[in-house]
Design an enzyme around this catalytic site. Sequence first.
Site, mmCIF file in Angstrom:
data_model
loop_
_atom_site.group_PDB
_atom_site.id
_atom_site.type_symbol
_atom_site.label_atom_id
_atom_site.label_comp_id
_atom_site.label_asym_id
_atom_site.label_seq_id
_atom_site.Cartn_x
_atom_site.Cartn_y
_atom_site.Cartn_z
ATOM 1 N N GLY A 160 -47.627 -25.160 -32.888
ATOM 2 C CA GLY A 160 -46.748 -26.311 -33.064
ATOM 3 C C GLY A 160 -45.356 -26.019 -32.544
ATOM 4 N N ARG A 161 -44.374 -26.756 -33.072
ATOM 5 C CA ARG A 161 -43.002 -26.644 -32.568
ATOM 6 C C ARG A 161 -42.459 -25.228 -32.647
ATOM 7 N NH1 ARG A 161 -43.150 -31.700 -35.031
ATOM 8 N NH2 ARG A 161 -42.258 -33.432 -33.832
ATOM 9 N N ARG A 242 -47.108 -19.322 -44.373
ATOM 10 C CA ARG A 242 -47.444 -19.439 -45.786
ATOM 11 C C ARG A 242 -48.153 -18.150 -46.223
ATOM 12 N NH1 ARG A 242 -44.180 -22.899 -46.246
ATOM 13 N NH2 ARG A 242 -44.437 -25.018 -47.048
ATOM 14 N N GLU A 271 -44.192 -16.455 -55.117
ATOM 15 C CA GLU A 271 -42.803 -16.239 -54.726
ATOM 16 C C GLU A 271 -41.859 -16.467 -55.904
ATOM 17 O OE1 GLU A 271 -42.059 -18.677 -51.270
ATOM 18 O OE2 GLU A 271 -43.257 -17.362 -49.982
ATOM 19 N N HIS A 290 -38.441 -15.267 -47.952
ATOM 20 C CA HIS A 290 -38.693 -16.645 -47.512
ATOM 21 C C HIS A 290 -37.409 -17.249 -46.952
ATOM 22 C CE1 HIS A 290 -41.566 -20.273 -48.129
ATOM 23 N NE2 HIS A 290 -40.799 -20.456 -47.069
ATOM 24 N N ALA A 292 -36.722 -17.212 -43.397
ATOM 25 C CA ALA A 292 -36.798 -17.421 -41.952
ATOM 26 C C ALA A 292 -36.112 -18.716 -41.531
ATOM 27 C CB ALA A 292 -38.255 -17.426 -41.501
#
Length: 328
Positions: A160-161, A242, A271, A290, A292
């Site tokens: 994807g993007r 994920r 998490e 988490h 990024a």
Amino acid sequence: MRKPVVVFTDTEDLDPDPGVRLLSDAGFEVRTVGSRDPDRIAAVAADASALIVGYAPVGAALMDRLPRVRILATMSAGYDMIDTAEAGRRGLWVTNLPDAATEDVAVHALACALSLVRDLPRADATVRAGGWNAEFAAPADGTPLPRRAGELTLGLIGFGRIARKLAVLAAPVFGDVAAFDPHADPALWPEGVARYESAEALAAATDVLSLHLPLTPGTQGLVDARLLGRMRPGGFLVNVARGELVHRDALVEAVDTGRLAGAALDVFPVEPPPADDPLLRHPRIRLSPHSAYLSGASRRAYVCKPAENILAWYRTGRPLTPVVEPTR
């Protein structure tokens, strides 16, 4: 006339104020819960027309308690926290943020990959321990030398993007870039990125495997012992998607046995990970919280873009970036 109500559930480390101001200036009453607890959400949002969701699970039971909600706007590209099938059956919109942090996540993934390939954490530790080039080049435990990125293949599962942006960034650095995504539009497949027909075939041709796909029943646990075993010996895994995509014990075993040289994880099944999680103690698995997606620009986008989705829905009957449209 009574103002329509919008409720932010859990905002984690995000400041909802910019999104609150957007909605308030447009005539909405805005409330924040600051929790994933369904009882607290139901109490605050009982009369809400719209919910802006972080990671709080929104399933049928919570929807039953929110009879006036017509739109669920997530603060992420992923929307696995919402029972989308149930939302569609109830005539609810669900929206996501497909491009709020595309560049940030792609750059983070590339930084993780290069840090693993060049063994930067060990280099840092060598200097801090009083060592220098000789100790780094010939460690007592026989750790291999850093690898040349131009001799390696970067493989992307999901295209994807974010993965497409990563492919563009990585192309001048890695020898080859390849990807697998059965759902990707062939028209968006860039020249120079090899296309594979299965995750297994891609893994077998890959030195650094980076994950960029949503969590679904079909992708949960996709990266298991079998897939990791297909990778080239001494390879690396990067996960900024994920945590549940990866079978944790299989990953630890692959690194322990030397099948993989290391991994970099930004996401986890739980998490934050519990104190007894073996990932926290593993010297060749690099971790980030988490984060990024995180930058000054993305921090604002993650609260403003869901608000913009709700404003568009309220004014035109259709949000800007829907992933679920009402079926009735």
